[in-house]
Design an enzyme around this catalytic site. Structure first.
Site, short mmCIF file in Angstrom:
data_model
loop_
_atom_site.label_atom_id
_atom_site.label_comp_id
_atom_site.label_asym_id
_atom_site.label_seq_id
_atom_site.Cartn_x
_atom_site.Cartn_y
_atom_site.Cartn_z
N HIS A 75 25.97 44.52 54.53
CA HIS A 75 24.76 45.05 53.90
C HIS A 75 23.72 43.94 53.76
CE1 HIS A 75 26.27 48.98 51.87
NE2 HIS A 75 26.64 48.89 53.13
N TYR A 207 21.10 50.30 42.50
CA TYR A 207 21.21 49.93 41.09
C TYR A 207 20.07 50.63 40.38
CZ TYR A 207 24.48 46.14 42.30
OH TYR A 207 25.56 45.42 42.74
N PRO A 298 30.49 43.45 35.71
CA PRO A 298 30.48 43.69 37.17
C PRO A 298 29.10 43.91 37.80
CG PRO A 298 31.39 45.59 35.98
CD PRO A 298 31.17 44.52 34.98
N LYS A 302 30.31 39.67 41.03
CA LYS A 302 30.68 38.26 41.18
C LYS A 302 32.16 37.93 40.93
CE LYS A 302 26.90 36.68 42.50
NZ LYS A 302 26.90 36.66 43.95
N TYR A 389 22.69 36.96 44.50
CA TYR A 389 23.56 38.08 44.84
C TYR A 389 24.41 37.75 46.07
CZ TYR A 389 25.01 43.00 45.07
OH TYR A 389 25.75 44.16 45.07
P1 RFL Z 1 43.32 39.83 38.63
O1 RFL Z 1 42.87 40.63 39.79
O2 RFL Z 1 43.22 40.39 37.27
O3 RFL Z 1 44.83 39.41 38.92
C1 RFL Z 1 45.66 38.85 37.93
C2 RFL Z 1 47.07 39.26 38.22
O4 RFL Z 1 47.96 38.64 37.29
C3 RFL Z 1 48.95 39.60 36.89
N1 RFL Z 1 49.54 39.17 35.62
C4 RFL Z 1 50.75 38.56 35.50
N2 RFL Z 1 51.68 38.27 36.42
C5 RFL Z 1 52.83 37.68 35.97
N3 RFL Z 1 53.08 37.41 34.66
C6 RFL Z 1 52.18 37.71 33.71
N4 RFL Z 1 52.40 37.44 32.44
C7 RFL Z 1 50.94 38.32 34.13
N5 RFL Z 1 49.84 38.75 33.47
C8 RFL Z 1 48.99 39.25 34.38
C9 RFL Z 1 48.16 40.90 36.83
O5 RFL Z 1 48.98 42.06 36.89
C10 RFL Z 1 47.26 40.77 38.05
O6 RFL Z 1 47.85 41.31 39.23
O7 RFL Z 1 42.56 38.42 38.58
P2 RFL Z 1 42.00 37.48 39.77
O8 RFL Z 1 43.02 37.28 40.84
O9 RFL Z 1 41.43 36.32 39.06
O10 RFL Z 1 40.83 38.36 40.44
C11 RFL Z 1 39.66 38.66 39.72
C12 RFL Z 1 39.10 40.01 40.16
O11 RFL Z 1 40.13 40.97 40.12
C13 RFL Z 1 37.92 40.47 39.28
O12 RFL Z 1 37.11 39.39 38.89
C14 RFL Z 1 37.01 41.51 40.01
O13 RFL Z 1 37.70 42.69 40.25
C15 RFL Z 1 35.74 41.80 39.20
N6 RFL Z 1 34.89 42.85 39.80
C16 RFL Z 1 34.05 42.59 40.86
N7 RFL Z 1 34.05 41.35 41.42
C17 RFL Z 1 33.26 41.12 42.53
O14 RFL Z 1 33.26 39.98 43.01
N8 RFL Z 1 32.49 42.10 43.12
C18 RFL Z 1 32.47 43.36 42.62
O15 RFL Z 1 31.83 44.22 43.22
C19 RFL Z 1 33.24 43.64 41.44
N9 RFL Z 1 33.25 44.86 40.91
C20 RFL Z 1 34.96 44.15 39.29
C21 RFL Z 1 34.11 45.16 39.87
C22 RFL Z 1 35.84 44.50 38.27
C23 RFL Z 1 35.88 45.79 37.81
N10 RFL Z 1 36.81 46.06 36.78
C24 RFL Z 1 37.66 47.18 36.78
C25 RFL Z 1 37.13 45.03 35.81
C26 RFL Z 1 34.13 46.45 39.40
C27 RFL Z 1 34.99 46.77 38.35
C28 RFL Z 1 34.93 48.19 37.87
C1 PHB Z 2 31.87 48.31 43.61
O1 PHB Z 2 31.68 48.73 44.76
O2 PHB Z 2 32.90 48.54 42.98
C2 PHB Z 2 30.82 47.49 42.96
C3 PHB Z 2 29.71 47.11 43.69
C4 PHB Z 2 28.71 46.34 43.09
C5 PHB Z 2 28.84 45.97 41.77
C6 PHB Z 2 29.97 46.33 41.05
C7 PHB Z 2 30.95 47.10 41.65
O3 PHB Z 2 27.84 45.24 41.19
#
Ligand code: RFL
Ligand code: PHB
Length: 411
Positions: A75, A207, A298, A302, A389
């Site tokens: 994109h 957005y 989110p 990032k 971004y």
């Molecule tokens: P994670 O993915 O939370 O993984 C941590 C893992 O550790 C496990 N765990 C344990 N394992 C063993 N023993 C224990 N005691 C443990 N405690 C926990 C967990 O089960 C898990 O599997 O962290 P990590 O690897 O640092 O990754 C971070 C990302 O997952 C997170 O920052 C992103 O998903 C945030 N985020 C977005 N980031 C982006 O860069 N671009 C996006 O578009 C974006 N959109 C989002 C998002 C996060 C969202 N939510 C649901 C929080 C959209 C949403 C809706």
């Molecule tokens: C997503 O596709 O889940 C998503 C995209 C952009 C954002 C947050 C989440 O800023």
């Protein structure tokens, strides 16, 4: 109790822990990777969708991008919608060709798990563990303990431990009180997200700022849409049947001549919004990476990118540490926190510009609208959004040097 040894004990098989174990393996370093959840759960957990160029380059260089290169959707911008108009912010034009790639975190995680299992075998990741504990963190031989899915207790002697266990994990909490400084902001709203079996109604993410609250139209593939609505933090999903979600999305994205296509809802969830930073990201021989050390709302897309960037810095730092050089490990926290704070600011800025705070007055709405008009009418302001971004280069020494050369290894 089964006692074993490894070089690096990794807690958490999210994007950070999985990529770290692979980057270490490329450098000839053994690791033990444990995860509290099942493989199926990790592969299905709906989260991020947007990868910065630097993250794509990192995954490509690590040999992990075969499917990403086939299925990722490049994109070159986003739409900002406010005041009844939709404006395109053209990243390519503003940043000299930079883009982002839409490729779901679920797919990144599936690719990483498949690669670790293919390279090492079924023992590469211990899923569904319980009773994770870390100890001896201020010694040269920290220990990682856990009970595996068969009920066998393990104690692994390590040379270093990586806490990649997310915001609610145990690693950050194992750092003695008083040694960590934390900064935290909870926002007075949450996101209700749906995954829908319908082709996206847009070619790039929208957005939308609306009086009723923020909305985001994202996607997962040419046939699957991902959409979010700003809701109150205490929202109960039972109050949001699919029809109500679609009606509210249609209202917030409304534009003459444009319709939001609807389809079956495959997944629905609520995400709280929080900014959180803890420093330093190291205690003795334990290093925190990803959400274990920092959380962003989110809106800036990032969190996943920060997690990948952290471990790109951590892998060479651990390599050096294990070979007697503490310098890169000593610099790890400051190197990462520089990027973390930039993303924390950008995510806060996007969030507060686009959401409606409960009780906000007309003055706040007018200030947001003025900022949005400025972003879409000033090349300087639009460029600032575009460069934040699309992201900043992952540390060159990490991205450009995933494999240690023979001379570096002393061969
Ligand atoms: P994670 O993915 O939370 O993984 C941590 C893992 O550790 C496990 N765990 C344990 N394992 C063993 N023993 C224990 N005691 C443990 N405690 C926990 C967990 O089960 C898990 O599997 O962290 P990590 O690897 O640092 O990754 C971070 C990302 O997952 C997170 O920052 C992103 O998903 C945030 N985020 C977005 N980031 C982006 O860069 N671009 C996006 O578009 C974006 N959109 C989002 C998002 C996060 C969202 N939510 C649901 C929080 C959209 C949403 C809706
Ligand atoms: C997503 O596709 O889940 C998503 C995209 C952009 C954002 C947050 C989440 O800023």
């Amino acid at each position: 109790m089964l006692r074993t040894r490894t070089q690096v004990g990794i807690v958490g098989a999210g994007p950070a822990g999985l990529l770290l174990s692979h980057l270490l393996a490329l450098r000839g370093i053994d690791s033990v990777l444990i995860e509290i959840r099942s493989r199926a759960y990790c592969e299905a957990r709906q989260r991020a969708g947007v990868l910065e160029d630097g993250s794509v380059a990192l995954l490509r260089e690590a040999g992990l991008a075969a499917r990403l290169d086939r299925q990722g959707l490049q994109h070159g911008g986003i739409y900002l919608q406010f005041g009844g108009e939709r404006h395109h912010v053209d990243f390519r034009e503003l940043t000299g060709g930079r883009t982002v790639t839409v490729y779901a975190q679920t797919e990144v995680v599936k690719d990483l798990i498949a690669r670790r299992l293919a390279d090492v075998g079924n023992d590469a990741i211990a899923f569904s563990v319980t009773g994770t504990a870390v100890s001896g963190l201020d010694t040269d031989r920290p220990r990682l303990s856990y009970t595996d899915a068969r009920g066998v207790r393990h104690e692994v002697e390590c040379e270093a431990i990586a806490g990649c266990d997310g915001f609610h994990g145990i690693c950050r909490q194992a750092i003695p009180a008083g040694l960590l400084t934390t900064w935290e902001r909870d926002y007075p709203y949450a996101w209700l997200g749906i995954l829908a079996d319908v082709p996206p109604s847009t070619d790039e993410l929208i957005y939308a700022h609306h009086r009723a609250g923020f909305a985001l139209h994202s996607l997962r593939s040419p046939s699957i849409s991902r959409l979010y609505l700003q809701v109150a933090p205490e929202t109960d999903l039972r109050d949001w049947p699919d029809d109500r979600v679609w009606a509210e999305l249609s209202r917030r994205f409304e534009l003459p001549g444009w319709t939001l296509d609807r389809g079956p809802v495959l997944d629905k969830g609520i995400t709280p919004m929080r900014s959180f930073v803890s420093a330093p990201m190291r205690y003795g021989r334990m290093f925190l990476a990803g959400d274990a050390a920092h959380i962003v709302p989110p809106t800036g897309a990032k969190g996943l990118n920060l997690a990948l960037a952290d471990v790109a810095v951590l892998a060479p730092a651990l390599d050096a540490l294990l070979h007697g050089d503490d310098k890169p490990a000593a610099a790890y926290s400051a190197t990462c926190l520089d990027r973390v704070w930039r993303s924390t600011h950008f995510s806060w800025w996007m969030t507060t510009m686009l959401h409606r705070s409960p009780g906000a007055d007309e003055m706040e709405a007018q200030l947001q609208l003025s900022q949005l008009r400025y972003v879409v009418s000033s090349t300087a302001a639009a460029t600032s959004l575009a460069e934040n971004y699309t992201g900043f280069a992952v540390q060159p020494a990490a991205a450009g040097q995933l494999h240690r050369t023979r001379s570096e290894r002393g061969c």
